[in-house]
Design a protein around this motif. Structure first.
Motif, PDB file in Angstrom:
ATOM      1  N   THR A   5      27.563  -4.756 -29.568  1.00  0.00           N
ATOM      2  CA  THR A   5      26.669  -3.648 -29.232  1.00  0.00           C
ATOM      3  C   THR A   5      26.449  -2.754 -30.443  1.00  0.00           C
ATOM      4  O   THR A   5      27.402  -2.244 -31.036  1.00  0.00           O
ATOM      5  N   PHE A   6      25.199  -2.571 -30.811  1.00  0.00           N
ATOM      6  CA  PHE A   6      24.840  -1.675 -31.903  1.00  0.00           C
ATOM      7  C   PHE A   6      24.434  -0.323 -31.329  1.00  0.00           C
ATOM      8  O   PHE A   6      23.536  -0.247 -30.486  1.00  0.00           O
ATOM      9  N   ILE A   7      25.095   0.724 -31.781  1.00  0.00           N
ATOM     10  CA  ILE A   7      24.658   2.079 -31.448  1.00  0.00           C
ATOM     11  C   ILE A   7      23.908   2.588 -32.669  1.00  0.00           C
ATOM     12  O   ILE A   7      24.492   2.864 -33.713  1.00  0.00           O
ATOM     13  N   GLY A   8      22.607   2.683 -32.531  1.00  0.00           N
ATOM     14  CA  GLY A   8      21.729   2.973 -33.650  1.00  0.00           C
ATOM     15  C   GLY A   8      20.890   1.755 -33.968  1.00  0.00           C
ATOM     16  O   GLY A   8      21.355   0.616 -33.836  1.00  0.00           O
ATOM     17  N   ASN A   9      19.654   1.980 -34.365  1.00  0.00           N
ATOM     18  CA  ASN A   9      18.717   0.872 -34.568  1.00  0.00           C
ATOM     19  C   ASN A   9      17.955   0.986 -35.898  1.00  0.00           C
ATOM     20  O   ASN A   9      16.799   0.604 -35.994  1.00  0.00           O
ATOM     21  N   LEU A  36      13.466   0.580 -30.004  1.00  0.00           N
ATOM     22  CA  LEU A  36      14.333  -0.534 -29.640  1.00  0.00           C
ATOM     23  C   LEU A  36      13.531  -1.828 -29.520  1.00  0.00           C
ATOM     24  O   LEU A  36      14.002  -2.902 -29.896  1.00  0.00           O
ATOM     25  N   GLU A  37      12.333  -1.734 -29.017  1.00  0.00           N
ATOM     26  CA  GLU A  37      11.467  -2.913 -28.904  1.00  0.00           C
ATOM     27  C   GLU A  37      11.032  -3.400 -30.284  1.00  0.00           C
ATOM     28  O   GLU A  37      10.949  -4.609 -30.536  1.00  0.00           O
ATOM     29  N   LYS A  38      10.794  -2.455 -31.212  1.00  0.00           N
ATOM     30  CA  LYS A  38      10.461  -2.836 -32.587  1.00  0.00           C
ATOM     31  C   LYS A  38      11.653  -3.521 -33.249  1.00  0.00           C
ATOM     32  O   LYS A  38      11.488  -4.471 -34.021  1.00  0.00           O
ATOM     33  N   PHE A  39      12.843  -3.033 -32.958  1.00  0.00           N
ATOM     34  CA  PHE A  39      14.071  -3.642 -33.480  1.00  0.00           C
ATOM     35  C   PHE A  39      14.166  -5.084 -33.004  1.00  0.00           C
ATOM     36  O   PHE A  39      14.432  -5.996 -33.793  1.00  0.00           O
ATOM     37  N   GLU A  40      13.944  -5.308 -31.725  1.00  0.00           N
ATOM     38  CA  GLU A  40      14.012  -6.656 -31.160  1.00  0.00           C
ATOM     39  C   GLU A  40      12.971  -7.572 -31.795  1.00  0.00           C
ATOM     40  O   GLU A  40      13.265  -8.725 -32.145  1.00  0.00           O
ATOM     41  N   LYS A  41      11.772  -7.058 -31.999  1.00  0.00           N
ATOM     42  CA  LYS A  41      10.709  -7.864 -32.603  1.00  0.00           C
ATOM     43  C   LYS A  41      11.078  -8.243 -34.035  1.00  0.00           C
ATOM     44  O   LYS A  41      10.884  -9.393 -34.458  1.00  0.00           O
ATOM     45  N   GLU A  48      19.548  -7.136 -25.496  1.00  0.00           N
ATOM     46  CA  GLU A  48      19.733  -6.189 -24.412  1.00  0.00           C
ATOM     47  C   GLU A  48      19.468  -4.798 -24.982  1.00  0.00           C
ATOM     48  O   GLU A  48      20.044  -4.424 -26.006  1.00  0.00           O
ATOM     49  N   LYS A  49      18.611  -4.028 -24.350  1.00  0.00           N
ATOM     50  CA  LYS A  49      18.228  -2.719 -24.873  1.00  0.00           C
ATOM     51  C   LYS A  49      18.608  -1.635 -23.868  1.00  0.00           C
ATOM     52  O   LYS A  49      18.460  -1.813 -22.661  1.00  0.00           O
TER      53      LYS A  49
END
Length: 253
Positions: A5-9, A36-41, A48-49
């Motif tokens: 789990t990353f706290i911070g993106n 968070l969606e940009k991080f996933e992309k 998991e967001k």
């Protein structure tokens, strides 16, 4: 597959996640769902967001990637007790992290900018029972060194953590010197990059003093240039840079 789990993106979180995405399920926690969606992309795999408020960290392995000055504010947003927190925050001591986060263990780490290309030199210290696990995780972004104390980590921060900036200054200065003497900028940049690429491999197995002696012929071009560097007090300036960075790290603590 285990979850991390990353706290911070931010950029460091993304760089580490890129190294882990094939061996861990990635969970990322932040303040803004759009980010968070940009991080996933950018990561290129499903994640998991979750938003921070009342996020349950019970039993989780956490990589803490927030700004150091946000520790007190951010820590209040979670419930439960983490298994372990791996912090990448400069100057944030194990004691400070324990005082603010409910966690069974704390490991301080200091990756550097090269994490983005999986060649970070990451230094670590903290709960020794997590040494092997920390090494496994952070080896995904480059070589690691476990240090015996937080003082050593703060010193290493001035070397490995800040080092890319120092080398960037030197590489830019050497390139400018070549341009000053009449070399085209594009050619100078290409030569400088090749120089640093080759040097990076040589220094793995050869002591710097021996490497220098192997290049410096009596009365030759290298000796002339090296003499100019010594006259400019470059060696002492580099040593002072480490001292200043270390002192700043202790101030942040």
């Amino acid at each position: 597959m285990k979850t991390i789990t990353f706290i911070g993106n931010g950029n460091m979180a993304l760089s580490i996640a890129q190294g882990l995405k094939n061996t861990y399920k990635i969970e990322v926690v932040g303040r803004d769902l759009t980010k968070l969606e940009k991080f996933e992309k950018a990561l290129g795999v499903p994640t998991e967001k979750a938003l921070m408020d009342d996020f349950n960290i019970e039993g989780k392995q956490i990589i803490l990637c927030v700004k150091p000055y946000n520790i007190e504010e951010v820590s209040k947003k979670f419930i439960g007790k983490a298994e372990v927190i791996y912090s990448v925050l400069a100057g944030s001591t194990v004691e400070k992290l324990r005082n603010n986060f409910n966690t069974g263990a704390v490991v301080r780490t200091m990756p550097n900018l090269a994490a983005s290309v999986h060649h970070s030199m990451t230094t670590m210290t903290g709960d020794a029972s997590y040494k092997d696990q920390a090494t496994e995780i952070f080896s995904a972004i480059g070589p690691t060194v476990w240090l015996g104390s937080e003082k050593e980590l703060d010193i290493a921060t001035g070397l490995a953590g800040s080092g890319p900036a120092y080398l960037a200054l030197i590489s830019e200065a050497l390139t400018d010197g070549a341009v000053k003497q009449g070399l085209k900028r594009d050619d100078a940049m290409e030569i400088m990059r090749g120089l640093f690429g080759g040097f990076g491999k040589l220094i793995q197995d050869i002591h710097p003093a021996l490497l220098k002696d192997g290049v410096m012929s009596p009365g030759g071009t290298t000796a002339a240039g090296y003499g100019a560097l010594e006259k400019g007090n470059v060696r002492n300036a580099c040593m002072d840079a480490i001292e200043s960075a270390y002192k700043r790290a202790t101030e942040l603590s």
